[in-house]
Design a protein around this motif. Sequence first.
Motif, PDB file in Angstrom:
ATOM      1  N   CYS A 155       7.738   2.257  -5.717  1.00 21.48           N
ATOM      2  CA  CYS A 155       7.652   1.532  -4.451  1.00 21.48           C
ATOM      3  C   CYS A 155       6.229   1.091  -4.138  1.00 21.48           C
ATOM      4  O   CYS A 155       5.270   1.804  -4.438  1.00 21.48           O
ATOM      5  CB  CYS A 155       8.173   2.394  -3.295  1.00 21.48           C
ATOM      6  SG  CYS A 155       9.883   2.952  -3.507  1.00 21.48           S
TER       7      CYS A 155
ATOM      8  N   PHE B 245       4.503  -0.544  -0.585  1.00 21.60           N
ATOM      9  CA  PHE B 245       4.707  -0.957   0.798  1.00 21.60           C
ATOM     10  C   PHE B 245       3.372  -1.431   1.370  1.00 21.60           C
ATOM     11  O   PHE B 245       2.342  -0.789   1.139  1.00 21.60           O
ATOM     12  CB  PHE B 245       5.241   0.198   1.653  1.00 21.60           C
ATOM     13  CG  PHE B 245       6.558   0.744   1.166  1.00 21.60           C
ATOM     14  CD1 PHE B 245       7.477  -0.075   0.523  1.00 21.60           C
ATOM     15  CD2 PHE B 245       6.882   2.066   1.354  1.00 21.60           C
ATOM     16  CE1 PHE B 245       8.687   0.415   0.073  1.00 21.60           C
ATOM     17  CE2 PHE B 245       8.099   2.579   0.907  1.00 21.60           C
ATOM     18  CZ  PHE B 245       9.005   1.744   0.271  1.00 21.60           C
TER      19      PHE B 245
ATOM     20  N   ALA C 192      10.592   2.243   5.907  1.00 19.81           N
ATOM     21  CA  ALA C 192       9.894   2.433   4.628  1.00 19.81           C
ATOM     22  C   ALA C 192      10.386   3.706   3.934  1.00 19.81           C
ATOM     23  O   ALA C 192      10.662   3.708   2.724  1.00 19.81           O
ATOM     24  CB  ALA C 192       8.389   2.490   4.857  1.00 19.81           C
TER      25      ALA C 192
ATOM     26  N   PHE D 195       8.184  -4.561   1.779  1.00 21.27           N
ATOM     27  CA  PHE D 195       8.644  -3.403   1.015  1.00 21.27           C
ATOM     28  C   PHE D 195       9.110  -3.884  -0.358  1.00 21.27           C
ATOM     29  O   PHE D 195      10.009  -4.725  -0.456  1.00 21.27           O
ATOM     30  CB  PHE D 195       9.818  -2.704   1.705  1.00 21.27           C
ATOM     31  CG  PHE D 195       9.518  -2.150   3.070  1.00 21.27           C
ATOM     32  CD1 PHE D 195       8.210  -1.982   3.508  1.00 21.27           C
ATOM     33  CD2 PHE D 195      10.552  -1.784   3.913  1.00 21.27           C
ATOM     34  CE1 PHE D 195       7.942  -1.453   4.764  1.00 21.27           C
ATOM     35  CE2 PHE D 195      10.299  -1.251   5.174  1.00 21.27           C
ATOM     36  CZ  PHE D 195       8.990  -1.102   5.598  1.00 21.27           C
TER      37      PHE D 195
END
Length: 519
Positions: A71, A73, A143, A174
């Motif tokens: 991920c 963000f 998130a 995101f």
Amino acid sequence: MSELSQRIAGLSPEKLKLLTQKLNQKKGNLLSKTQIKPQSRESNTFPLSFAQQRLWFLDQLEPGNPAFNICQFMQLTGLLNVVALEKSFQEVVKRHEILRTTFTIIDGQPFQVINPTAVFQLKLLNLQKLSLDEREVEVLRLANEEAQQPFNLAKDCLVRVTLLQLSQTEHALFLSMHHIVSDGWSIGILIQEITTLYKAFSQGYPSPLPELPIQYADFAVWQRQWLQGEEMMTQLEYWKQQLGNRLTVLKMPSDRPRPTVQSYNGDSQFFVLEKAITEKLKTLYQREGITLFMTILAAFKILLHWYTKQEDIVVGTDIANRNQLETKGLIGFFVNQLVLRTNLSDNPSFKDLLKQVRQTTLDAYVHQDLPFDKLVEVLNPKRNLSQTPLFQVKLVLENTQNHTFDFLGLKITPINLIKQAVQFDLLLELTEFEQGLFGLWEYNTDMYETTTITQISANFQLLLKAVATQPEASLNELKKIIDEADKQQRLSQKQACNSAIQRSLKNIKNIKRQVNDIS
């Protein structure tokens, strides 16, 4: 993720020359002698790479495990061209077949299936009606929710992008990908391409990116063909000799017994090693003709030896595994894991330990092409569902040249989250910045308390300071430093506990006195 040349950047010119000669002799100059060729696209079904295959099997055991989500963000401040942004991601998905790939079973075996017409859509959420405080809370909630959202490898597009509109000039982005189609290096490629495409599309220009010479599926086919011959036997012979059937399990003391089945419940802690110590470490490794990674690895091994009382210490690490020119610009799961084994018997000095770690690490780099998953298959260690095979503790030194989005002057601010799903008992990830070394501990919360990791981190920082200033010190002398620090910490904790008990007793007496007065 650090490439081999970046891992050995600290070597002196003389040492670098010797290493280059060694690599060329043992590998036959892989970059010039191997070429990955595009496969026929008459069928859109291809075998998995070795790394993908293991991750696929893990997903079968625990479908949708968020520990394998990658991920990124961030918050974007400024005027954002949403149409150009979505078009940029669509172009990247179009360029890289792996981002249009799902996984299926044919005759009992997993295969990757390329969707030639997959359409990517940017998910848009409007939070402008919320107050400033409500928006901040909601961004963090979403998130965390996104980081934990599973991927279905058989059905889902394995890259998700969500854009939150917070105001006319504020957005949150995101980005999530499954590890089976990506790795740390891939994130850098994706960011570079999105940045280039966004600039072009915002100004009405077509994509300036050149056509890719191959795709990830071509690499998967090539890898399986290449590792059937003499090269695999050469690589495998080294690892069998290095690890063999004598590999011991690292027995780190934990606060709770290891779960019978490996859990991925995790947390993380950060620390920053002050710049003065980092500079002393730099002086040390440059003087000894090694790298920062090797220096930290040697100290890390001492730390693990102190906790486990074991002399045979095995630690895992990552290598980019992009030795073929054709793979440099591809998104995909290339990263390989190396197993680094060190013997700490006979009370070596830190400088002597550095020599052993240096040799072991260089030899591992020379034999880095054997997929970790193939190594596990061949060595066939005793299966244990409660832990990862071959090693349970990992050390990674990240590349200092971090890739960042550059959207025509928009301000980009990372959104940092506490990782809640981890793959190992304990992982230390270090990144070198101007301010010093930034460290991140990831740990399994079913085994370790936060206070335990805090103490491990403090002991490691103390150990790094000691080896930076006393490289001639023996292993036993360095262990005494940790002993004293640990003793003082436990004494301090005991005193704090006693003080708390005394305060509680005093409060109880006061309450009893008040009750008696009322009576």
